[in-house]
Every structure is written in structure tokens, then in C-alpha cells.
Design an enzyme around this catalytic site. Structure first.
Site, PDB file in Angstrom:
ATOM      1  N   LEU A 146       0.840 -11.082   0.099  1.00 54.40           N
ATOM      2  CA  LEU A 146       1.359 -11.352   1.444  1.00 54.40           C
ATOM      3  C   LEU A 146       2.071 -10.131   2.013  1.00 54.40           C
ATOM      4  CD1 LEU A 146       2.822 -14.952   0.999  1.00 54.40           C
ATOM      5  CD2 LEU A 146       0.633 -14.295   2.019  1.00 54.40           C
TER       6      LEU A 146
ATOM      7  N   GLY B  32       7.392  -4.776  -0.535  1.00 54.94           N
ATOM      8  CA  GLY B  32       8.724  -4.317  -0.183  1.00 54.94           C
ATOM      9  C   GLY B  32       9.225  -3.313  -1.181  1.00 54.94           C
ATOM     10  N   SER B  33      10.454  -2.830  -0.959  1.00 51.70           N
ATOM     11  CA  SER B  33      10.997  -1.797  -1.834  1.00 51.70           C
ATOM     12  C   SER B  33      11.277  -2.317  -3.234  1.00 51.70           C
ATOM     13  CB  SER B  33      12.279  -1.237  -1.227  1.00 51.70           C
ATOM     14  OG  SER B  33      13.210  -2.275  -1.004  1.00 51.70           O
ATOM     15  N   ALA B  34      11.433  -3.639  -3.386  1.00 51.87           N
ATOM     16  CA  ALA B  34      11.735  -4.193  -4.710  1.00 51.87           C
ATOM     17  C   ALA B  34      10.504  -4.740  -5.415  1.00 51.87           C
ATOM     18  CB  ALA B  34      12.782  -5.295  -4.595  1.00 51.87           C
ATOM     19  N   GLY B  35       9.431  -4.952  -4.674  1.00 47.14           N
ATOM     20  CA  GLY B  35       8.241  -5.510  -5.316  1.00 47.14           C
ATOM     21  C   GLY B  35       7.241  -6.033  -4.312  1.00 47.14           C
TER      22      GLY B  35
ATOM     23  N   VAL C  31       5.076  -9.473  -2.739  1.00 50.24           N
ATOM     24  CA  VAL C  31       5.087 -10.929  -2.548  1.00 50.24           C
ATOM     25  C   VAL C  31       3.648 -11.434  -2.514  1.00 50.24           C
ATOM     26  CG1 VAL C  31       5.802 -12.830  -1.066  1.00 50.24           C
ATOM     27  CG2 VAL C  31       7.261 -10.816  -1.291  1.00 50.24           C
TER      28      VAL C  31
ATOM     29  N   LYS D 124       7.478 -13.537  -5.838  1.00 47.92           N
ATOM     30  CA  LYS D 124       7.931 -12.156  -5.658  1.00 47.92           C
ATOM     31  C   LYS D 124       7.902 -11.467  -7.011  1.00 47.92           C
ATOM     32  CE  LYS D 124      11.028  -9.166  -3.248  1.00 47.92           C
ATOM     33  NZ  LYS D 124      11.856  -9.080  -2.044  1.00 47.92           N
TER      34      LYS D 124
ATOM     35  N   ASP E 112      22.222  -8.825   1.177  1.00 51.96           N
ATOM     36  CA  ASP E 112      21.198  -8.126   1.962  1.00 51.96           C
ATOM     37  C   ASP E 112      20.712  -9.019   3.105  1.00 51.96           C
ATOM     38  OD1 ASP E 112      19.734  -5.829   2.517  1.00 51.96           O
ATOM     39  OD2 ASP E 112      17.980  -6.548   1.438  1.00 51.96           O
TER      40      ASP E 112
END
Length: 413
Positions: free
Chosen positions: A15, A18-21, A23, A36, A130
Site C-alpha cells: 500500500l 515510509g521511513s520506518a518500513g 505497509v 506494517k 509522531d
């Protein structure tokens, strides 16, 4: 390509990233879910995995209509994943990209929903850390609320805390999204519930104005503004709403409202803003500037046009995109002398439509053009005066003899 996540889930389609992983749209024993999957370098950090497991009880216990519920946390080999409810809708950043700014009633209703979700999280001892439009999802299958707003749900609980482990950051670093960071985080203090209130008030300001109160330019300049600048009033909103914003954007954490108080106060203000159109204020300048503001010791960097892109949605059918407001950006904590320097009046100031923002490249260009015009006009006047004097002198000397021209005494009658 489908992949297994643990023994119970299958990730079928990306989908967003992002910077963390990443989705994924996935499938679990109870139907569709959003998964995620954190980055591999995070999953290989054993300390982070331990923190992940420790947070499991708190995150799974968050159950509120305005929170995207975490159904499961998966630790399986190199996979580290949060399994969450799938929201049928879009994220708040996407709506902002489409509409630029929202009608006050819709903005207030959405933020009130998020405040209610935060109240439940804070009561459970969970700080989000965040809060921003990318992490607010709008349930398009839910009933319409004031101003045509859909129910809002806050997502990505626990991710910032997981990433911000002692081994990955130092006391001299900041983890977060610059536009929404509370002053106490910039000053190196531990994040408490009040940081979420500050961030949510920043989101409300952005929904109303179309831009954040202290954002824009180099991250160091953004951090400094949070600490040194006072929020600039927004024209056209009721004073009661503005005073609420000011209180929640207070530099001192203790001066801000609690999440439950903020949600209740916002709902009380809904009748006051009902039917109001979106505010008519200009967005900040987006053309390139000569150089960005920097904190001491940092090299100047060009500031290019800020293009807002879609967030990482937990919704089906959304195109993969990365947010330009990076979550978990690692930034240097400004030194006290840098923060004391002030932001040189560079906060984003709402102004009349078409007028350049003071301090912007366009404002400086206009100022330079005016100076050039005025300088040219002055030069023309001086030149004209000189020519006139020369002509007058030439006229006096035209009938004189060489001797007369050497002596200025008048001829005797």
C-alpha cells in the site's frame, strides 16, 4: 507477490512505503488487515526487538473508535511487523493535498476525534510522539460529521518509541518530524503526553491555514522556531478557537490542555464555526530561495519547492508514496546559543492574498527591484540636475570672450 508474515498472516499487496518500513494489504484469520513491516535493519536490532515485545501489551490494549487498533505484533526471523485494522478511506495528508485547507468545522471535528483517541492512549500510558496528518486516517465508510468530515483515527502508535532506542540515537539527536516537534523535545527533554497535544495543535493550525506555524526551510531553522517564536494569529477564526490553539502551542508543556480537555473544548466550539468557509490566507512562498536558514556550524543548503506527497496509507487502493515530512528523521539538537539566536522573523506569517511573505525570496526580490528603481530614479534626477547646470553655464559663457571667461567680475557699465 504474496509473502507470509509469521504463521497467521499473508501480505498480498504493498500500500505504501515510509521511513520506518512498508505497509501491506494483508489477510489474517479474521479477514483483511494492514501489516506494517519494519525495515530489515530495524528487525535485526535485538535491542529494538526486545523493546518491541515489551510494548506489545500496551499497544494491543489500545481499543478506541479513534485509534487504529493494533491486532498483533509479529517477530519471526527477520520479520518485525505490526498487524493493524484496515481502514477503508484515505489519510488526512491526502485530503490536505487535494483541498489545501479545510473548512473550520471539518478541521475542528477531525482534530476533536484525534484528541479523543489520544486521551485513551495517554490514559494507558502510551505517548504517540509522531502526530501529523500522515498518521491520521479518515474512515470513508463512517458517517459524515460537521463540515463533511469523516471519522478520524490515529495510527502508527509505538513506532517512534521503538525506533528511538538508546543504541540508535544519542542525547544529541532528535527523532521526529520537524514541523510537529514540541519545544521540549528540541531542548532534549524526554517526551511526555504534552508533546502530542503540541503536535495536534500544529495539525489543527495546518488544517485551517494550509501550512504549519513554524515549518519551512532547513530543519535546524524549523527546530529553532519551535523554541523561540510565537505563533502568528490566523485572521478570520473566532477568538475562542484561536485562544485554544495558543494554549495548546504553549512553549511550557504544563500550560497545554490534556487530550480529553482539548477534545471536549473543540466539540463545544463546533456550533461557533459551523458554516464558515475555509480561511482566505496565502500559503508560504514555494519558489527556490537563495539559501536556507541554518543553525550555527551548518552549511547553507538550497531550499527547493516543497511538494507535498501522499503518506503511507493503511487503506486499500492507494498508490505507494513516501511522505516528504519524514518520520523519525534524525536531527542534531541545537545548542543553547543557537536557540537563543532567534529565528530572525522567519515564521510563516498569514498575509493578504498575493502579497509575498516577509523574508522570502520573492519579498527580497521585490525589495531589490524597488531599490534599483529608486536608485535609477535618483541617478536620473542627479544627471538631469547636472545637465541643467551645464546648460545654464554654457548659456552664460556663449557670448563671452576668452578673457571674460577667465574673470568672473561683472563688466563696468
Amino acid at each position: 507477490m504474496a509473502r507470509k508474515i509469521g504463521s497467521r498472516y499473508t501480505a498480498n499487496q504493498i500500500l505504501g512505503r515510509g521511513s520506518a518500513g512498508t505497509v501491506w494489504l494483508g489477510e489474517g484469520p479474521e479477514g483483511p488487515v494492514a501489516i506494517k513491516l519494519l525495515r530489515e535493519d530495524l528487525a535485526s536490532d535485538q535491542e529494538l526487538v526486545g523493546r518491541f515485545v515489551q510494548e506489545r501489551t500496551a499497544l494491543l490494549g489500545l481499543d478506541h473508535p479513534n485509534v487504529v487498533s493494533v491486532r498483533d505484533l509479529v517477530v519471526d526471523g527477520n520479520d518485525l511487523a505490526l498487524v493493524m485494522d484496515l481502514v477503508r478511506g484515505t489519510d488526512l495528508r491526502t485530503r490536505l493535498d487535494r483541498e489545501r485547507r479545510l473548512a473550520p468545522a471539518a478541521a475542528v471535528a477531525i482534530v476533536a476525534d484525534v484528541a479523543d483517541g489520544l486521551a485513551a492512549a495517554h490514559a494507558a500510558g502510551v505517548v504517540h510522539r509522531d502526530v501529523k496528518p500522515e498518521n491520521v486516517l479518515l474512515d470513508m465508510q463512517g458517517p459524515l460529521g460537521p463540515g463533511g468530515s469523516h471519522p478520524a483515527l490515529l495510527t502508527d502508535f509505538g513506532v517512534a518509541k521503538l525506533i528511538d532506542s538508546p543504541r540508535r540515537t544519542r542525547a544529541t539527536k532528535i527523532i521526529g518530524t520537524p514541523d510537529y516537534l514540541a519545544p521540549e523535545i528540541v531542548e532534549g527533554l524526554p517526551p511526555r503526553a504534552a508533546v502530542d497535544i503540541y503536535a495536534l495543535a500544529t495539525v489543527l493550525y495546518e488544517l485551517l491555514a494550509g501550512f504549519t506555524p513554524f515549518g519551512g526551510g532547513h530543519p535546524g531553522a524549523v527546530l529553532r522556531r519551535h523554541v523561540t517564536e510565537t505563533v502568528v494569529p490566523l485572521p478570520g477564526i473566532p477568538d475562542e478557537l484561536w485562544q485554544l490553539l495558543v494554549q495548546c502551542l504553549a512553549k511550557a508543556p504544563a500550560s497545554r490542555l490534556r487530550a480529553s480537555e482539548l477534545g471536549a473544548r473543540l466539540r463545544e466550539l463546533l456550533p461557533l464555526v459551523a458554516g464558515m468557509p475555509p480561511l482566505d490566507v496565502d500559503e508560504p512562498d514555494t519558489e527556490p530561495t537563495e539559501e536556507s536558514e541554518t543553525t550555527a556550524g551548518e552549511a547553507a543548503a538550497p531550499v527547493r519547492e516543497r511538494v507535498r506527497r501522499g503518506a503511507v496509507p493503511l487503506v486499500p487502493g492507494a498508490k505507494p508514496a513516501d511522505s516528504n515530512r519524514d518520520t523519525h528523521t534524525s536531527m542534531r539538537v541545537p545548542a543553547p546559543d543557537e536557540l537563543a539566536g532567534g529565528a530572525r522573523g522567519t515564521a510563516r506569517v498569514p498575509r493578504a492574498a498575493g502579497a509575498p511573505r516577509p523574508g522570502s525570496a520573492r519579498h527580497r526580490a521585490v525589495t531589490r527591484r524597488r531599490r534599483v528603481v529608486l536608485g535609477t530614479a535618483a541617478a536620473v534626477l542627479v544627471a538631469a540636475a547636472g545637465v541643467g547646470t551645464w546648460l545654464a553655464t554654457s548659456g552664460d559663457d556663449a557670448g563671452a570672450t576668452p578673457q571674460d571667461s577667465k574673470h568672473s567680475a561683472p563688466a563696468s557699465p
